[in-house]
Write a protein that holds these residues in place. Structure first.
Motif, mmCIF file in Angstrom:
data_model
loop_
_atom_site.group_PDB
_atom_site.id
_atom_site.type_symbol
_atom_site.label_atom_id
_atom_site.label_comp_id
_atom_site.label_asym_id
_atom_site.label_seq_id
_atom_site.Cartn_x
_atom_site.Cartn_y
_atom_site.Cartn_z
ATOM 1 N N ARG A 16 1.162 -1.605 0.263
ATOM 2 C CA ARG A 16 0.013 0.038 0.353
ATOM 3 C C ARG A 16 0.840 1.653 0.197
ATOM 4 O O ARG A 16 2.142 1.017 0.832
ATOM 5 N N PHE A 17 0.067 2.414 -0.894
ATOM 6 C CA PHE A 17 0.380 4.010 -0.685
ATOM 7 C C PHE A 17 -0.559 4.590 -0.167
ATOM 8 O O PHE A 17 -1.156 4.478 -0.322
ATOM 9 N N VAL A 18 0.452 5.727 0.865
ATOM 10 C CA VAL A 18 -0.108 6.617 1.944
ATOM 11 C C VAL A 18 -0.486 7.555 1.717
ATOM 12 O O VAL A 18 0.934 8.083 2.016
ATOM 13 N N ILE A 19 -0.829 8.048 1.231
ATOM 14 C CA ILE A 19 -0.332 9.674 1.575
ATOM 15 C C ILE A 19 -2.137 11.291 1.895
ATOM 16 O O ILE A 19 -2.742 10.380 2.088
ATOM 17 N N GLU A 20 -0.752 11.962 3.091
ATOM 18 C CA GLU A 20 -2.246 12.497 2.933
ATOM 19 C C GLU A 20 -1.913 13.925 2.515
ATOM 20 O O GLU A 20 -0.816 14.124 2.599
ATOM 21 N N LEU A 21 -2.942 14.426 2.314
ATOM 22 C CA LEU A 21 -2.594 16.093 1.407
ATOM 23 C C LEU A 21 -3.940 17.002 1.873
ATOM 24 O O LEU A 21 -5.201 16.276 2.255
ATOM 25 N N TRP A 22 -3.709 18.114 2.137
ATOM 26 C CA TRP A 22 -5.155 18.921 2.107
ATOM 27 C C TRP A 22 -5.149 18.958 0.381
ATOM 28 O O TRP A 22 -4.971 18.764 -0.404
ATOM 29 N N VAL A 23 -6.914 19.490 0.766
ATOM 30 C CA VAL A 23 -7.811 19.833 -0.043
ATOM 31 C C VAL A 23 -7.882 21.032 0.064
ATOM 32 O O VAL A 23 -7.968 22.001 0.270
ATOM 33 N N PRO A 24 -7.637 21.864 -1.587
ATOM 34 C CA PRO A 24 -6.979 22.826 -2.378
ATOM 35 C C PRO A 24 -8.312 23.710 -2.087
ATOM 36 O O PRO A 24 -9.582 23.379 -2.304
ATOM 37 N N GLU A 25 -8.452 24.824 -1.383
ATOM 38 C CA GLU A 25 -9.233 26.262 -1.167
ATOM 39 C C GLU A 25 -9.809 26.964 -2.485
ATOM 40 O O GLU A 25 -10.457 27.928 -1.520
ATOM 41 N N LEU A 26 -9.841 26.241 -3.166
ATOM 42 C CA LEU A 26 -10.467 27.134 -4.302
ATOM 43 C C LEU A 26 -12.069 28.108 -4.661
ATOM 44 O O LEU A 26 -11.880 29.043 -4.393
ATOM 45 N N ARG A 27 -12.457 27.812 -3.497
ATOM 46 C CA ARG A 27 -14.125 28.081 -3.245
ATOM 47 C C ARG A 27 -14.270 29.499 -2.693
ATOM 48 O O ARG A 27 -14.826 30.029 -2.311
#
Length: 246
Positions: A138-149
């Protein structure tokens, strides 16, 4: 702003904040718990291991951990906590550097894949993860969601966090999917300290396509390490990808 210049000796010295921020037990504990569960009886490889924020407690849980890291000063800081025999580290770029051995888990935490500033480099990172994984790994990624809204027409910045003594804001280049994060720290004086880092933001759907190109499928996606449901309002995600059977 080149990555090897950003993560210099001064940054490495100030990076660790024991007990607070991303080192707070309520942040770090669930991260280590989940990664230990995913690693099982196998070995883990951390891309961009840094000062060992996650790797050291994960190794203390009995998981065999290896790292890849571009910044020598960050590794030197790690060496004050664990020696080379305990947590071996390969110096190099996480998109291309190769660590010896096969792993059941490769992981990338705290938005670090976005430090790769082109789509090609980010795809390479997925392929490098696949190269290191045993079948079914498995490959695990923690990432933020861009706040373009949050960006009305003509506005290029958002304040994503504010508290006494600290303001965090992001400036967006939506044409290139680039963000520069600005971290302002200040006290009662008129002086402030600024740390900046460039990123290429990635939508979850684009991340999933990168995974497919590298031979992965999405296994789970949650809003955090505790397993909260990922929704349209989630500000981040923890995505677990599994190597597709050949």
């Amino acid at each position: 702003m080149q990555q090897d210049k950003i993560w210099d000796a001064d940054t490495a010295q100030r990076y660790d904040t024991p007990g607070t921020g991303m080192f707070a037990p309520e942040v770090l504990g669930p991260t280590v718990d989940r990664l230990a569960q995913l690693a099982g009886d196998g070995a883990a490889l951390e891309f961009a291991i840094g000062t060992g924020r996650v790797a050291v407690p994960l190794a203390e849980r009995g998981v065999s951990v290896t790292g890849i890291e571009l910044s020598l000063p960050m590794v030197e800081r790690l060496r004050t906590k664990a020696d080379e025999a305990t947590i071996p580290v390969v110096i190099g770029d996480m998109a291309t550097a190769v660590a010896p051995g096969r792993f059941s888990l490769v992981y990338l935490v705290f938005n670090t894949i976005s430090n790769l500033l082109t789509q090609d480099e980010q795809v390479q990172c997925f392929r490098n993860a696949a190269r290191h994984l045993a079948p079914g790994g498995r490959f695990v990624i923690e990432l933020w969601v861009p706040e373009l809204r949050k960006l009305p027409p003509g506005q290029e910045a958002t304040v994503w966090h504010s508290e006494p003594g600290y303001i965090g804001l992001d400036t967006y280049d939506v044409l290139r999917q680039h963000v520069v994060s600005h971290h302002f720290r200040f006290d009662e004086t008129q002086q402030a300290r600024l740390f900046r880092s460039p990123h290429r933001y990635i939508w979850p759907a684009e991340l999933d396509l990168m995974a497919r190109l590298a031979g992965f499928e999405l296994e789970t996606r949650h809003a955090d390490w505790d397993g909260s449901v990922f929704t349209a309002e989630s500000r981040s995600h923890v995505s677990v990808y599994r190597v597709l059977p050949v």
